[in-house]
Design a protein around this motif. Sequence first.
Motif, PDB file in Angstrom:
ATOM      1  N   VAL A  66      -7.997  -3.597 -14.437  1.00 10.62           N
ATOM      2  CA  VAL A  66      -8.558  -3.294 -13.119  1.00 10.62           C
ATOM      3  C   VAL A  66      -7.402  -3.141 -12.138  1.00 10.62           C
ATOM      4  CG1 VAL A  66     -10.007  -4.128 -11.225  1.00 10.62           C
ATOM      5  CG2 VAL A  66     -10.676  -4.563 -13.605  1.00 10.62           C
ATOM      6  N   MET A  67      -7.359  -2.012 -11.439  1.00  8.67           N
ATOM      7  CA  MET A  67      -6.311  -1.762 -10.448  1.00  8.67           C
ATOM      8  C   MET A  67      -6.903  -1.864  -9.046  1.00  8.67           C
ATOM      9  SD  MET A  67      -4.130   1.361 -12.127  1.00  8.67           S
ATOM     10  CE  MET A  67      -5.572   2.251 -12.734  1.00  8.67           C
ATOM     11  N   LEU A  68      -6.443  -2.831  -8.294  1.00  9.71           N
ATOM     12  CA  LEU A  68      -6.842  -2.989  -6.901  1.00  9.71           C
ATOM     13  C   LEU A  68      -5.785  -2.306  -6.035  1.00  9.71           C
ATOM     14  CD1 LEU A  68      -8.519  -4.278  -4.605  1.00  9.71           C
ATOM     15  CD2 LEU A  68      -7.086  -6.315  -4.847  1.00  9.71           C
ATOM     16  N   VAL A  69      -6.191  -1.329  -5.245  1.00 11.30           N
ATOM     17  CA  VAL A  69      -5.256  -0.555  -4.426  1.00 11.30           C
ATOM     18  C   VAL A  69      -5.348  -1.012  -2.972  1.00 11.30           C
ATOM     19  CG1 VAL A  69      -4.516   1.741  -3.695  1.00 11.30           C
ATOM     20  CG2 VAL A  69      -5.506   1.419  -5.977  1.00 11.30           C
ATOM     21  N   LEU A  70      -4.209  -1.486  -2.443  1.00 10.75           N
ATOM     22  CA  LEU A  70      -4.122  -1.892  -1.047  1.00 10.75           C
ATOM     23  C   LEU A  70      -3.268  -0.892  -0.270  1.00 10.75           C
ATOM     24  CD1 LEU A  70      -3.437  -5.736  -1.486  1.00 10.75           C
ATOM     25  CD2 LEU A  70      -5.640  -4.587  -1.183  1.00 10.75           C
ATOM     26  N   ASP A  71      -3.405  -0.901   1.028  1.00  9.25           N
ATOM     27  CA  ASP A  71      -2.660   0.001   1.905  1.00  9.25           C
ATOM     28  C   ASP A  71      -1.531  -0.785   2.577  1.00  9.25           C
ATOM     29  OD1 ASP A  71      -1.714   1.670   3.937  1.00  9.25           O
ATOM     30  OD2 ASP A  71      -3.689   2.509   4.364  1.00  9.25           O
ATOM     31  N   TYR A  72      -0.295  -0.423   2.256  1.00  9.92           N
ATOM     32  CA  TYR A  72       0.879  -1.114   2.812  1.00  9.92           C
ATOM     33  C   TYR A  72       0.869  -1.100   4.337  1.00  9.92           C
ATOM     34  CZ  TYR A  72       5.841  -1.929   3.943  1.00  9.92           C
ATOM     35  OH  TYR A  72       7.011  -2.404   4.467  1.00  9.92           O
ATOM     36  N   THR A  73       0.381  -0.015   4.924  1.00 10.81           N
ATOM     37  CA  THR A  73       0.418   0.121   6.380  1.00 10.81           C
ATOM     38  C   THR A  73      -0.592  -0.789   7.079  1.00 10.81           C
ATOM     39  OG1 THR A  73      -1.170   1.963   6.409  1.00 10.81           O
ATOM     40  CG2 THR A  73       1.155   2.519   6.147  1.00 10.81           C
ATOM     41  N   GLN A  74      -1.530  -1.367   6.320  1.00  9.23           N
ATOM     42  CA  GLN A  74      -2.526  -2.251   6.926  1.00  9.23           C
ATOM     43  C   GLN A  74      -2.150  -3.723   6.804  1.00  9.23           C
ATOM     44  OE1 GLN A  74      -6.469  -1.455   5.515  1.00  9.23           O
ATOM     45  NE2 GLN A  74      -6.553   0.580   6.425  1.00  9.23           N
ATOM     46  N   LEU A  75      -1.086  -4.006   6.040  1.00  7.02           N
ATOM     47  CA  LEU A  75      -0.647  -5.391   5.915  1.00  7.02           C
ATOM     48  C   LEU A  75       0.052  -5.811   7.202  1.00  7.02           C
ATOM     49  CD1 LEU A  75       0.815  -5.313   2.280  1.00  7.02           C
ATOM     50  CD2 LEU A  75      -1.526  -5.809   3.014  1.00  7.02           C
ATOM     51  N   ASN A  76      -0.073  -7.093   7.540  1.00  4.72           N
ATOM     52  CA  ASN A  76       0.541  -7.622   8.760  1.00  4.72           C
ATOM     53  C   ASN A  76       0.106  -6.845  10.009  1.00  4.72           C
ATOM     54  OD1 ASN A  76       2.255  -9.712   7.583  1.00  4.72           O
ATOM     55  ND2 ASN A  76       3.439  -8.021   6.716  1.00  4.72           N
ATOM     56  N   GLU A  78      -3.619  -5.677  12.582  1.00  2.00           N
ATOM     57  CA  GLU A  78      -4.961  -6.111  12.977  1.00  2.00           C
ATOM     58  C   GLU A  78      -5.984  -5.800  11.896  1.00  2.00           C
ATOM     59  OE1 GLU A  78      -5.895  -4.351  16.696  1.00  2.00           O
ATOM     60  OE2 GLU A  78      -4.337  -5.414  17.815  1.00  2.00           O
ATOM     61  N   ALA A  79      -5.674  -4.812  11.040  1.00  2.00           N
ATOM     62  CA  ALA A  79      -6.618  -4.418   9.991  1.00  2.00           C
ATOM     63  C   ALA A  79      -6.626  -5.390   8.824  1.00  2.00           C
ATOM     64  CB  ALA A  79      -6.278  -3.014   9.483  1.00  2.00           C
ATOM     65  N   ASP A  82      -9.830  -7.251   7.965  1.00  2.00           N
ATOM     66  CA  ASP A  82     -10.805  -6.450   7.225  1.00  2.00           C
ATOM     67  C   ASP A  82     -10.437  -6.387   5.747  1.00  2.00           C
ATOM     68  OD1 ASP A  82     -12.241  -5.933   9.528  1.00  2.00           O
ATOM     69  OD2 ASP A  82     -11.136  -4.082   9.956  1.00  2.00           O
ATOM     70  N   VAL A  83      -9.136  -6.273   5.460  1.00  2.00           N
ATOM     71  CA  VAL A  83      -8.672  -6.247   4.060  1.00  2.00           C
ATOM     72  C   VAL A  83      -9.066  -7.541   3.357  1.00  2.00           C
ATOM     73  CG1 VAL A  83      -6.652  -6.147   2.547  1.00  2.00           C
ATOM     74  CG2 VAL A  83      -6.752  -4.684   4.581  1.00  2.00           C
ATOM     75  N   LYS A  84      -8.844  -8.670   4.006  1.00  2.00           N
ATOM     76  CA  LYS A  84      -9.200  -9.963   3.418  1.00  2.00           C
ATOM     77  C   LYS A  84     -10.697 -10.053   3.147  1.00  2.00           C
ATOM     78  CE  LYS A  84      -5.464 -12.791   5.334  1.00  2.00           C
ATOM     79  NZ  LYS A  84      -5.109 -13.948   6.194  1.00  2.00           N
ATOM     80  N   GLU A  85     -11.480  -9.576   4.094  1.00  2.00           N
ATOM     81  CA  GLU A  85     -12.939  -9.632   3.941  1.00  2.00           C
ATOM     82  C   GLU A  85     -13.389  -8.782   2.761  1.00  2.00           C
ATOM     83  OE1 GLU A  85     -17.001  -8.624   6.502  1.00  2.00           O
ATOM     84  OE2 GLU A  85     -15.049  -8.649   7.488  1.00  2.00           O
ATOM     85  N   GLN A  86     -12.786  -7.593   2.612  1.00  2.00           N
ATOM     86  CA  GLN A  86     -13.153  -6.713   1.511  1.00  2.00           C
ATOM     87  C   GLN A  86     -12.738  -7.313   0.167  1.00  2.00           C
ATOM     88  OE1 GLN A  86     -11.862  -2.659   2.141  1.00  2.00           O
ATOM     89  NE2 GLN A  86     -12.350  -2.764   4.320  1.00  2.00           N
ATOM     90  N   ILE A  87     -11.560  -7.917   0.123  1.00  2.00           N
ATOM     91  CA  ILE A  87     -11.086  -8.528  -1.123  1.00  2.00           C
ATOM     92  C   ILE A  87     -11.993  -9.679  -1.534  1.00  2.00           C
ATOM     93  CG2 ILE A  87      -9.226  -9.925  -2.105  1.00  2.00           C
ATOM     94  CD1 ILE A  87      -7.258  -8.154  -0.588  1.00  2.00           C
ATOM     95  N   SER A  88     -12.451 -10.454  -0.552  1.00  2.00           N
ATOM     96  CA  SER A  88     -13.314 -11.597  -0.870  1.00  2.00           C
ATOM     97  C   SER A  88     -14.643 -11.151  -1.463  1.00  2.00           C
ATOM     98  CB  SER A  88     -13.565 -12.423   0.394  1.00  2.00           C
ATOM     99  OG  SER A  88     -14.324 -11.684   1.342  1.00  2.00           O
TER     100      SER A  88
END
Length: 246
Positions: A66-76, A78-79, A82-88
């Motif tokens: 399973v490959m989970l794709v995150l967006d580097y530009t959204q780390l650190n 305000e977004a 939302d990333v944390k909520e989606q991962i949970s």
Amino acid sequence: EPLVFPYESYRNIEQLPKIDIAFSSIKNDFDTQGRFILLDTPGPNEAGQKELKVMLKEQLERSSAVMLVLDYTQLNSEAEADVKEQISAIPTVQKSRLFTMVNKFDQKTANSDDERETIDHVYDSLLKHMVDKENIYPISAQDAYLANRMLSFIEYNGKKPNFQEETWIEDFAINAFGRKAEQKYSSANLNEINEIIEELLLDSKMEKPLQNIVSNMHKNAPIIAIQSALVGYSKIFDDLNTFFDI
């Protein structure tokens, strides 16, 4: 009446539309000949719909990797909340089968996190209990795409394509040459273009995760196949049991 998507008709992989293509990036790296299916599942933010959430859980359970794709530009940023909520919202996946790709790493600046800091941040702040740290990879899918697109064109035609604005060729030229991209691209010879392709492939950082993911799939596939078969037989037995009870 509003149209309803026929989710039940596409519950199994065999029922989904497919495109068969050779995976040329690693075609010479394995002794065995095999096939695998790359399935783009609904994301956790799309899985709020009941049917999609069930489909996502089922496909993750059946997958050998399973490959989970995150967006580097959204780390650190305000977004990130939302990333944390989606991962949970992602169903539980065995650590040995989960790989995390932090895409758009090519947009790193002098003031943003480097590769090690990015891996540490994703592991400590987002995925600590879900993934093995060595399976987190900052990558640039754009670099890999442009390099492989140009490589395929040259291999097929024996020459580079002519410069065209608002196409992938312009994207390649800007990525490779920056300012005055059209002029520099048009004057570059084939050897120079091939050197740039190699540099882009290295900068994309895609080779290592692809090797590790496919190797992991190769190792886990028999186990997953047996588990999937047992799940299928379990349903048959449950249906038979219900029938005889009636």
